[in-house]
Design an enzyme around this catalytic site. Structure first.
Site, PDB file in Angstrom:
ATOM      1  N   MET A   1       7.328  26.741 -31.003  1.00 23.55           N
ATOM      2  CA  MET A   1       7.186  28.066 -31.616  1.00 23.55           C
ATOM      3  C   MET A   1       6.140  28.876 -30.838  1.00 23.55           C
ATOM      4  O   MET A   1       5.554  29.821 -31.357  1.00 23.55           O
ATOM      5  CB  MET A   1       6.791  27.941 -33.083  1.00 23.55           C
ATOM      6  CG  MET A   1       7.898  27.269 -33.898  1.00 23.55           C
ATOM      7  SD  MET A   1       7.914  27.703 -35.637  1.00 23.55           S
ATOM      8  CE  MET A   1       6.323  27.121 -36.154  1.00 23.55           C
TER       9      MET A   1
ATOM     10  N   ASP B 163      -2.569  22.249 -25.296  1.00 15.69           N
ATOM     11  CA  ASP B 163      -2.436  21.035 -24.480  1.00 15.69           C
ATOM     12  C   ASP B 163      -1.491  19.999 -25.103  1.00 15.69           C
ATOM     13  O   ASP B 163      -0.987  19.123 -24.404  1.00 15.69           O
ATOM     14  CB  ASP B 163      -3.812  20.407 -24.221  1.00 15.69           C
ATOM     15  CG  ASP B 163      -4.561  21.178 -23.143  1.00 15.69           C
ATOM     16  OD1 ASP B 163      -3.949  22.064 -22.506  1.00 15.69           O
ATOM     17  OD2 ASP B 163      -5.761  20.915 -22.947  1.00 15.69           O
ATOM     18  N   GLY B 164      -1.284  20.068 -26.421  1.00 15.32           N
ATOM     19  CA  GLY B 164      -0.320  19.172 -27.060  1.00 15.32           C
ATOM     20  C   GLY B 164       1.086  19.457 -26.527  1.00 15.32           C
ATOM     21  O   GLY B 164       1.852  18.551 -26.203  1.00 15.32           O
ATOM     22  N   HIS B 165       1.417  20.755 -26.409  1.00 12.25           N
ATOM     23  CA  HIS B 165       2.722  21.119 -25.834  1.00 12.25           C
ATOM     24  C   HIS B 165       2.779  20.699 -24.364  1.00 12.25           C
ATOM     25  O   HIS B 165       3.807  20.224 -23.882  1.00 12.25           O
ATOM     26  CB  HIS B 165       2.943  22.629 -25.918  1.00 12.25           C
ATOM     27  CG  HIS B 165       3.032  23.164 -27.312  1.00 12.25           C
ATOM     28  ND1 HIS B 165       2.008  23.844 -27.919  1.00 12.25           N
ATOM     29  CD2 HIS B 165       4.032  23.105 -28.230  1.00 12.25           C
ATOM     30  CE1 HIS B 165       2.374  24.194 -29.132  1.00 12.25           C
ATOM     31  NE2 HIS B 165       3.595  23.762 -29.357  1.00 12.25           N
TER      32      HIS B 165
ATOM     33  N   GLY C 278       6.641  16.183 -30.522  1.00 11.95           N
ATOM     34  CA  GLY C 278       5.340  15.561 -30.696  1.00 11.95           C
ATOM     35  C   GLY C 278       5.306  14.682 -31.942  1.00 11.95           C
ATOM     36  O   GLY C 278       5.894  15.020 -32.974  1.00 11.95           O
ATOM     37  N   GLU C 279       4.582  13.570 -31.838  1.00 11.87           N
ATOM     38  CA  GLU C 279       4.414  12.686 -33.002  1.00 11.87           C
ATOM     39  C   GLU C 279       3.524  13.316 -34.069  1.00 11.87           C
ATOM     40  O   GLU C 279       3.461  12.839 -35.185  1.00 11.87           O
ATOM     41  CB  GLU C 279       3.787  11.362 -32.567  1.00 11.87           C
ATOM     42  CG  GLU C 279       4.782  10.385 -32.036  1.00 11.87           C
ATOM     43  CD  GLU C 279       4.181   9.007 -31.797  1.00 11.87           C
ATOM     44  OE1 GLU C 279       2.947   8.867 -31.838  1.00 11.87           O
ATOM     45  OE2 GLU C 279       4.960   8.087 -31.555  1.00 11.87           O
TER      46      GLU C 279
ATOM     47  N   GLN D  13       9.047  15.518 -39.009  1.00 15.86           N
ATOM     48  CA  GLN D  13      10.010  16.341 -38.273  1.00 15.86           C
ATOM     49  C   GLN D  13      10.723  15.508 -37.204  1.00 15.86           C
ATOM     50  O   GLN D  13      11.950  15.577 -37.051  1.00 15.86           O
ATOM     51  CB  GLN D  13       9.276  17.517 -37.624  1.00 15.86           C
ATOM     52  CG  GLN D  13      10.092  18.294 -36.615  1.00 15.86           C
ATOM     53  CD  GLN D  13       9.388  19.536 -36.131  1.00 15.86           C
ATOM     54  OE1 GLN D  13       9.390  20.554 -36.812  1.00 15.86           O
ATOM     55  NE2 GLN D  13       8.773  19.486 -34.962  1.00 15.86           N
TER      56      GLN D  13
ATOM     57  N   SER E 212      -3.221  21.781 -32.723  1.00 13.73           N
ATOM     58  CA  SER E 212      -2.225  22.537 -33.468  1.00 13.73           C
ATOM     59  C   SER E 212      -2.443  24.007 -33.170  1.00 13.73           C
ATOM     60  O   SER E 212      -3.587  24.449 -32.975  1.00 13.73           O
ATOM     61  CB  SER E 212      -2.407  22.296 -34.972  1.00 13.73           C
ATOM     62  OG  SER E 212      -1.758  23.312 -35.711  1.00 13.73           O
ATOM     63  N   SER E 213      -1.347  24.769 -33.149  1.00 13.18           N
ATOM     64  CA  SER E 213      -1.473  26.210 -32.918  1.00 13.18           C
ATOM     65  C   SER E 213      -2.278  26.853 -34.039  1.00 13.18           C
ATOM     66  O   SER E 213      -2.825  27.948 -33.876  1.00 13.18           O
ATOM     67  CB  SER E 213      -0.090  26.846 -32.858  1.00 13.18           C
ATOM     68  OG  SER E 213       0.679  26.198 -31.864  1.00 13.18           O
TER      69      SER E 213
HETATM   70  O1  PAF Z   1       7.501  21.926 -34.258  1.00 15.25           O
HETATM   71  C1  PAF Z   1       7.811  23.131 -34.082  1.00 15.25           C
HETATM   72  O2  PAF Z   1       7.141  23.871 -33.364  1.00 15.25           O
HETATM   73  C2  PAF Z   1       9.032  23.683 -34.794  1.00 15.25           C
HETATM   74  O3  PAF Z   1       9.200  23.102 -36.047  1.00 15.25           O
HETATM   75  C3  PAF Z   1      10.310  23.581 -33.955  1.00 15.25           C
HETATM   76  C4  PAF Z   1      10.710  22.138 -33.710  1.00 15.25           C
HETATM   77  C5  PAF Z   1      10.134  24.294 -32.632  1.00 15.25           C
HETATM   78  C6  PAF Z   1      11.475  24.256 -34.703  1.00 15.25           C
HETATM   79  O4  PAF Z   1      11.212  25.591 -34.943  1.00 15.25           O
END
Ligand code: PAF
EC number: 6.3.2.1
Length: 275
Positions: free
Chosen positions: A28, A33-35, A147-148, A153, A185-186
């Site tokens: 999103m 850094d997690g991404h 991510g874990e 999710q 986290s964002s």
């Molecule tokens: O984890 C997220 O950022 C969101 O839930 C995702 C998987 C991109 C779906 O919108």
């Protein structure tokens, strides 16, 4: 050089030009850094990497932080470029939901989608699974990295891929933590200094749980003792989200609010026999 597209038509053309095995990392935006760890893993397991950047309104309830969710596309694109991402798909809401959300066909999670996050945020997993399945159809990946940190999710997406025979390898990427132990986290940018100090009870609770034969009690005691945290849930479940076993490996899952910011975290624990 990262190719950036905003429409499904452009995406189809750019996707067709990608060589080899393709991995997608759905995000999103507000990349951190997690991404980055997800992108690096995607590059290890595939020849070409697609990142999607879309703040999905379907997974926010009216009282949640959709409008306030950080949007930092220029910085996101710079990170994708630096990490050698091949293609970024950053669609508008209208591009993803041209007919609006009324009457939309959706992907509904099974009963595991009703517990934990699903109990606190009704409809959340329908929103997530619907957009993830759309993004899978649009990007046609061989693999996808999640991510874990969003453990439930990850489990829900794995289940959807199995149940709907999507044929995509779902790769779990370990949670990246800041120096003080807070999971990246964002939403961390919203924390005031005092809220951040309170939020650190979460990694402390995880540490105590991992050292205890009764992880739930150990984590619960630390979280409840922190006046700056409003605990939504603290739970121990089996690794597949079923009931926790009497003994052995399991997962501790936590959700709590520091001020108005909702944080989630999780970690492996062992019941009856600390790790
Ligand atoms: O984890 C997220 O950022 C969101 O839930 C995702 C998987 C991109 C779906 O919108």
């Amino acid at each position: 050089m990262t190719v950036v597209v905003h429409t499904k038509t452009e995406l189809a053309k750019a996707r067709a030009a990608l060589p080899g095995r393709v991995a997608v990392v759905p995000t999103m935006g507000a990349l951190h850094d997690g991404h980055r760890a997800n992108f690096k893993r995607a590059k290890e397991i595939a020849d070409s990497v697609i990142v999607t950047v879309f703040v999905n309104p379907l997974q926010f309830r009216p009282n949640e932080d959709l409008d306030k969710y950080p949007r930092t596309l220029d910085a996101d694109l710079a990170m994708c470029e630096a990490e050698g991402v091949d293609l970024v798909f950053a669609p508008s809401v209208n591009e993803m939901y041209p007919d609006g959300r009324e009457g939309l066909t959706t992907v509904h999670a099974g009963p595991d989608g009703e517990i934990l996050e699903g109990a606190s945020r009704p409809g959340f997993f329908t929103g997530v699974l619907t957009v993830v399945s759309k993004l899978f159809h649009l990007t046609r990946p061989d693999a996808a990295c999640f991510g874990e940190k969003d453990f439930q999710q990850l489990a829900m997406v794995r289940r959807m891929v199995r149940d709907l025979d999507l044929g995509i390898d779902v790769e779990a990427v370990p949670t990246d933590r800041e120096d003080d132990g807070l999971a990246r986290s964002s939403r961390n940018v919203f924390l005031s200094e005092a809220e951040r100090a309170a939020a650190l009870a979460i990694p402390r609770a995880i540490e105590a749980a991992q050292a205890s034969p009764d992880p739930l009690a150990a984590a619960g005691a630390i979280l409840e003792a922190e006046p700056g945290l409003d605990v939504d849930y603290v739970a121990v479940r089996a690794n597949d989200l079923g009931e926790a076993p009497d003994r052995g490996p399991a997962r501790l899952l936590i959700a709590a609010k520091a001020g108005t910011t909702r944080l989630i975290d999780n970690a492996p624990v062992s019941i009856g026999d600390p790790r």
